[in-house]
Design an enzyme around this catalytic site. Sequence first.
Site, PDB file in Angstrom:
ATOM      1  N   TYR A 151      15.591  30.817   6.891  1.00 21.95           N
ATOM      2  CA  TYR A 151      14.537  31.669   7.435  1.00 21.95           C
ATOM      3  C   TYR A 151      14.690  31.896   8.937  1.00 21.95           C
ATOM      4  O   TYR A 151      14.948  30.969   9.702  1.00 21.95           O
ATOM      5  CB  TYR A 151      13.166  31.039   7.190  1.00 21.95           C
ATOM      6  CG  TYR A 151      12.778  30.950   5.738  1.00 21.95           C
ATOM      7  CD1 TYR A 151      12.612  32.094   4.973  1.00 21.95           C
ATOM      8  CD2 TYR A 151      12.564  29.706   5.154  1.00 21.95           C
ATOM      9  CE1 TYR A 151      12.243  32.008   3.646  1.00 21.95           C
ATOM     10  CE2 TYR A 151      12.188  29.610   3.818  1.00 21.95           C
ATOM     11  CZ  TYR A 151      12.031  30.757   3.065  1.00 21.95           C
ATOM     12  OH  TYR A 151      11.661  30.673   1.753  1.00 21.95           O
ATOM     13  N   LYS A 174       0.841  -1.202   0.000  1.00 20.73           N
ATOM     14  CA  LYS A 174       0.000   0.000   0.000  1.00 20.73           C
ATOM     15  C   LYS A 174       0.875   1.252   0.000  1.00 20.73           C
ATOM     16  O   LYS A 174       2.088   1.183   0.254  1.00 20.73           O
ATOM     17  CB  LYS A 174      -0.912   0.004   1.221  1.00 20.73           C
ATOM     18  CG  LYS A 174      -0.173   0.062   2.549  1.00 20.73           C
ATOM     19  CD  LYS A 174      -1.124   0.044   3.722  1.00 20.73           C
ATOM     20  CE  LYS A 174      -0.370   0.111   5.050  1.00 20.73           C
ATOM     21  NZ  LYS A 174      -1.275   0.152   6.214  1.00 20.73           N
TER      22      LYS A 174
END
Length: 378
Positions: free
Chosen positions: A268, A48
């Site tokens: 940042y 999956k």
Amino acid sequence: MTLVQSRHRPAARGITGLSEAVVDLSAVRDNVRTFRKRVPQDVLAVVKADAFGHGAVPVARAAVEAGATWLGVAHADEALQLRAAGLTVPILTWLYDAAELMLLGDVDVDVSVSTVAELHHVVSIPSVHFVHLKLDTGLHRAGSAPDQWIELTRTAAHYEALGAVTVRGIWSHLSHGDSADAVQSKRQLQFLRTGVGLAQRAGLRPGVVHLANSAGAITLDAPDTNLVRIGAGLYGIDELGIGLRPAMRLLSKLTQVRRIRAGEGVSYGHDFVADRDTTIALVPIGYADGVPRAAVRQASVLCRGVRMPVIGRIAMDQFVVDAGDLTVEPGEPVSIFGDGSHGEPTAKDWADWAGTIPHDIYCGIGGRVARRYEEGNQ
């Protein structure tokens, strides 16, 4: 080592594009064989979520080649992808909607059923032939509530007698399957045994009974089950130290290199401020590609045989590492994670740094990162 071309991206020597996830299919095969040697049950390979980000079709093929007799997926479209690729072994899916049921039966995919209402709906689709009844034995997620189990099994037996459906399996899901303490798992196994007995009294004769995940397959003695579902272990997530091999390496390369002076900030907010003159380098992969932003204060990568710490905030597309006084150039290969054999971080290291699990790291590797398939030593 032989390179295997991806069905979606061309194989190439070295790193293709800016970053790539290299999947060693021989590791997948070895991991399946490890379980086959250790447990008497057949193996269902769980592929999956695009095989935990490794690539569902190549991984499924490798698993079947190594002896997996079933494949398991969560969503119906994942099962359709496997069938479209020519995989013919039985496939079980457990999440689907009404429209998808029409397609699933046409390609012979087993579906999980947890309620009488679901069973009525499945039976209304003539093309769906095989179901696995799921009993909730303690996870309290999907599965039939115990007080509804008798009604579900009797209704299923009724439909089976009419030839409308075949109950191929009965199953459940462990709540503590990754724990070495198997007390709760033993309780769930006993609960499942009771459920199977009630199903047999109703007239059902399921061909497969399954409960255990990768860890539970090792820790839980369940000789009356005949299938184990291997998800984490398929990809080398070795929760019990049984010698599994990680199948994926995440690679990139430096793009920009520069010197900064003591007191200058990086990325940042300038969360990192250099305490000395140093060389910094840009790695062109970020949280949009699955590099966890939360790992920044502890994370490092391997470049030129040296662990370089990640500094400043991890951005959407890139992050910065501190190379110190090491001479590096743009284009230098960077190992973000691998099996650790060369000193690089592992997926588990990144999971620990981010406060999550390796499954999350693998599944998070995004579509901008090319997958390349190789065959190591088998």
